[in-house]
Design a protein around this motif. Structure first.
Motif, PDB file in Angstrom:
ATOM      1  N   ALA A 154     -42.387  24.761  -1.068  1.00 52.54           N
ATOM      2  CA  ALA A 154     -42.289  23.423  -0.611  1.00 52.54           C
ATOM      3  C   ALA A 154     -40.827  23.461  -0.266  1.00 52.54           C
ATOM      4  CB  ALA A 154     -42.382  22.489  -1.810  1.00 52.54           C
ATOM      5  N   GLU A 155     -39.934  23.902  -0.576  1.00 49.44           N
ATOM      6  CA  GLU A 155     -38.472  23.868  -0.402  1.00 49.44           C
ATOM      7  C   GLU A 155     -38.228  24.435   1.146  1.00 49.44           C
ATOM      8  OE1 GLU A 155     -33.906  25.085  -1.722  1.00 49.44           O
ATOM      9  OE2 GLU A 155     -35.741  25.849  -2.909  1.00 49.44           O
ATOM     10  N   THR A 156     -38.935  25.710   1.115  1.00 49.66           N
ATOM     11  CA  THR A 156     -38.979  26.363   2.476  1.00 49.66           C
ATOM     12  C   THR A 156     -39.633  25.317   3.539  1.00 49.66           C
ATOM     13  OG1 THR A 156     -39.303  28.504   1.523  1.00 49.66           O
ATOM     14  CG2 THR A 156     -39.667  28.354   3.888  1.00 49.66           C
ATOM     15  N   ALA A 157     -40.579  24.725   3.364  1.00 52.16           N
ATOM     16  CA  ALA A 157     -41.550  23.913   4.501  1.00 52.16           C
ATOM     17  C   ALA A 157     -40.597  22.974   4.757  1.00 52.16           C
ATOM     18  CB  ALA A 157     -42.723  23.596   3.594  1.00 52.16           C
ATOM     19  N   ILE A 158     -40.058  22.113   3.911  1.00 49.30           N
ATOM     20  CA  ILE A 158     -39.003  20.885   3.971  1.00 49.30           C
ATOM     21  C   ILE A 158     -38.068  21.442   4.886  1.00 49.30           C
ATOM     22  CG2 ILE A 158     -37.704  19.213   3.086  1.00 49.30           C
ATOM     23  CD1 ILE A 158     -40.638  18.565   2.832  1.00 49.30           C
ATOM     24  N   GLY A 159     -37.455  22.463   4.578  1.00 49.10           N
ATOM     25  CA  GLY A 159     -36.304  22.997   5.272  1.00 49.10           C
ATOM     26  C   GLY A 159     -36.598  23.238   6.720  1.00 49.10           C
ATOM     27  N   THR A 160     -37.867  23.859   6.999  1.00 47.55           N
ATOM     28  CA  THR A 160     -38.461  24.228   8.467  1.00 47.55           C
ATOM     29  C   THR A 160     -38.388  22.512   9.107  1.00 47.55           C
ATOM     30  OG1 THR A 160     -39.552  25.974   7.538  1.00 47.55           O
ATOM     31  CG2 THR A 160     -40.223  24.923   9.802  1.00 47.55           C
ATOM     32  N   ILE A 161     -39.131  21.765   8.444  1.00 49.07           N
ATOM     33  CA  ILE A 161     -39.142  20.436   8.987  1.00 49.07           C
ATOM     34  C   ILE A 161     -38.056  19.847   9.500  1.00 49.07           C
ATOM     35  CG2 ILE A 161     -40.257  18.043   8.722  1.00 49.07           C
ATOM     36  CD1 ILE A 161     -42.284  19.199   6.715  1.00 49.07           C
ATOM     37  N   LEU A 162     -37.054  19.804   8.653  1.00 50.41           N
ATOM     38  CA  LEU A 162     -35.556  19.094   8.988  1.00 50.41           C
ATOM     39  C   LEU A 162     -35.038  20.004  10.095  1.00 50.41           C
ATOM     40  CD1 LEU A 162     -34.280  18.610   5.291  1.00 50.41           C
ATOM     41  CD2 LEU A 162     -34.370  17.025   7.018  1.00 50.41           C
ATOM     42  N   ALA A 163     -35.103  21.342  10.094  1.00 53.89           N
ATOM     43  CA  ALA A 163     -34.726  22.074  11.254  1.00 53.89           C
ATOM     44  C   ALA A 163     -35.334  21.988  12.534  1.00 53.89           C
ATOM     45  CB  ALA A 163     -34.492  23.660  10.757  1.00 53.89           C
ATOM     46  N   SER A 164     -36.519  21.466  12.576  1.00 51.69           N
ATOM     47  CA  SER A 164     -37.275  21.105  13.785  1.00 51.69           C
ATOM     48  C   SER A 164     -37.374  19.900  14.313  1.00 51.69           C
ATOM     49  CB  SER A 164     -38.839  21.762  13.320  1.00 51.69           C
ATOM     50  OG  SER A 164     -38.723  23.361  13.123  1.00 51.69           O
TER      51      SER A 164
END
Length: 575
Positions: free
Chosen positions: A332-342
């Motif tokens: 989940a942490e990785t996915a949220i980080g990806t969303i924020l970065a994109s």
């Protein structure tokens, strides 16, 4: 045919029937279920369909809801010794279809569970005991013998991330679980009476399939390669045999229209955590009502590339908060980080806590998106208790707000698109002023209306045009009841002003308004000139509106000398 009945409420019965050579269905009929996930007010209950296929080896396709445990296992044993079952095919792991997997494996541990990779992963968390498994994908086959060669078709997001279809070449039967189903409970095993089921079929599509229109179209393309389909063995409702072409054609037509939308919202959720999937589906449903396309993605099974790609094409982003610690938290942490970065500043954002008790807080997350320049589509929704009808309705309305925000430029463009003469001429069609009020369970809503007319004498009936993105539309399905409040000339301004307000998602639309309760449980506005108690009989789709035909059951006039308020417009291309 075998039927077992529980006379206590709710009514639960089981039906078994041979539907093809060596193929038996066990249909668990839940006659009195009145709500299913985000679908408010099921009128005809539902069914959970399971199937036995006998070749040289035997396969069981799906199980049933846990509420049918004892009845289902008893009927299963009447038809086959569980020790003779070789395979248990899991179309997807939603509990209403896989709720008895653990029980089946307990009495038949020799079974090999067949499913998509994600399904097997989900089952490991559900069963908590070792089991034999076989992971399948599109094009894989399983030969049961006696000409029962099963071919599998990947159909993710219909409406679960791990969904597969199973096609039996020997009988030309396609097992589709949720797809092409409906919440409709009757003695009819098949779809002989199209007129009786089509309203429920459409409602089911709108709630569960429309938010995944592109996935529906992908599944239909894969189905075209299978060959002739004589029966679609659905997971809910009657099986399709008499109207397959018509009903699959409707899925294609509806999905193509949805997928053509210029604007897309990415809805991210975390399956098997809290109420993430259910609440996200409610938000997605609200968005699709505005004509905006939705792409749902399960963060538990998606990779970073898929997340990044979806965020990149989206105009809006909705996220059901995932867990902050424990199993899956790192994903989940990785996915949220990806969303924020994109994400970028031309997008809108909507957040909710999914009620898992260990949610990542939406407030610091909201701050991060605000710092990136994203516009808030609806106030963050925090779930603090088990969701009820009102909770799902709040999420539905939040989704509608998001869709309307993202499509406002298109709406303004359409308002300016008509020829001025036609526009002005159409505006000369006048109407009365009315307020529709409805209540179903804990959910109540209201809408100002002017497109109302009497439509029949026997029975007394009226039609109302209701825009698809109105909150009250979900409470005006076939069989639902409502009140038409007729406003009085020179005495309508306060009510009109109140109900023209834009209410926040989940807000009480009747706060500060005097009401009485009608016989059908809907609110009557005390200041109205007259009212009619109505029941929806049928609905006709007209692009951006539903024409709702309803019979009138009761009514009363408070002032026989007064006249109805009349609404005159200057133009005809918007309210």
């Amino acid at each position: 045919m075998v039927a077992l009945t529980d006379r206590a409420q709710p009514r639960l019965t089981l039906e078994t029937r041979e539907i093809a050579r060596d193929t038996t269905t066990i249909r668990s009929l839940d006659w009195d279920r009145d709500r299913f996930d985000i679908e408010f007010g099921l009128q005809n209950g539902t069914t959970y369909n399971s199937f036995i296929i006998r070749g040289e080896k035997t396969a069981l396709v799906d199980t049933s809801h846990a509420k049918f445990r004892d009845r289902y296992l008893e009927v299963l044993r009447q038809h086959i010794d569980p020790s003779e079952i070789d395979y248990l095919i899991i179309s997807h792991t939603e509990p209403d279809h896989s709720g008895l997997v653990k029980d089946i494996l307990a009495i038949a541990p020799q079974i090999t569970v067949v499913g998509a990779k994600v399904a097997i992963q989900f089952l490991e968390n559900l069963v908590h005991t070792p089991f034999e498994r076989q992971i399948v994908k599109s094009g894989d086959e399983l030969d049961l013998g006696n000409e029962h060669v099963l071919e599998f078709v990947s159909a993710p997001n219909l409406h679960w991330p791990d969904t597969i279809f199973t096609y039996d070449r020997g009988t030309q039967t396609l097992f589709t679980c949720d797809a092409f189903g409906m919440h409709y409970c009757s003695d009819a095993t098949y779809d002989e009476d199209l007129s009786a089921i089509e309203a429920d079929y459409r409602f089911y599509y709108e709630c569960l399939m429309a938010p995944n229109a592109r996935s529906v179209l992908s599944a239909l393309k894969r189905m075209d390669k299978l060959g002739e389909i004589g029966t679609i063995a659905t997971g809910h409702g009657p099986l399709l045999r008499y109207n397959i072409g018509e009903l699959t054609g409707r899925y294609k037509e509806w999905s193509q229209a949805q997928a053509k939308a210029e604007t897309t919202v990415a809805v991210f959720y975390f399956s098997d955590y809290g109420y993430s999937d259910r609440l996200s589906q409610a938000i997605a449903h609200g968005i699709t009502k505005t004509g905006v396309n939705v792409e749902m993605m399960d963060l538990k099974s998606a990779d970073s590339h898929e997340v990044r790609e979806l965020v990149g094409l989206a105009t809006g982003i909705a996220i059901a908060s995932p867990p902050i610690s424990g199993p899956g938290a790192d994903i989940a942490e990785t996915a949220i980080g990806t969303i924020l970065a994109s994400a970028h500043d031309k997008q809108a954002i909507g957040l909710l806590e999914s009620g898992g008790g260990n949610d990542q807080s939406i407030y610091p997350l909201s701050v991060k998106f605000k710092e990136l320049g994203l516009k808030q589509a609806f106030p963050p929704i925090r779930i603090e208790q088990t969701p009820n009808e009102a909770t799902y309705k709040q999420c539905d309305e939040a989704g509608t707000d998001m869709g309307q925000l993202l499509s406002i430029k298109k709406t303004i463009k359409q308002m300016k698109s008509l020829d001025s003469d036609v526009d002005k001429a159409l505006g000369r069609i006048s109407g009365g002023l009315y307020i529709i009020t409805a209540k179903k369970g804990d959910v109540a809503s209201a809408m100002l209306a002017s497109w109302v007319t009497q439509a029949s004498f026997e029975p007394l009936g009226i039609t109302i045009a209701v825009a698809k993105d109105r909150a009250i539309e979900a409470l005006m399905q076939v069989g639902d009841t409502f009140v038409l409040n007729i406003l009085e000339e020179n005495k309508y301004q306060n009510l009109m002003k109140h109900f023209l307000k834009r209410f926040p998602p989940g807000a009480d639309r009747f706060e500060g308004v005097k009401t009485q309760q009608a016989q059908n449980n809907s609110p009557i506005l005390s200041e109205a000139l007259a009212y009619l108690e109505c029941e929806v009989v049928s609905r006709m789709e007209c692009s951006d509106h539903w024409i709702v035909y309803s019979k009138v059951d009761a009514g009363r006039v408070s002032n026989s000398e007064a006249m109805t308020a009349v609404h005159h417009r200057k133009v005809g291309n918007h309210y």
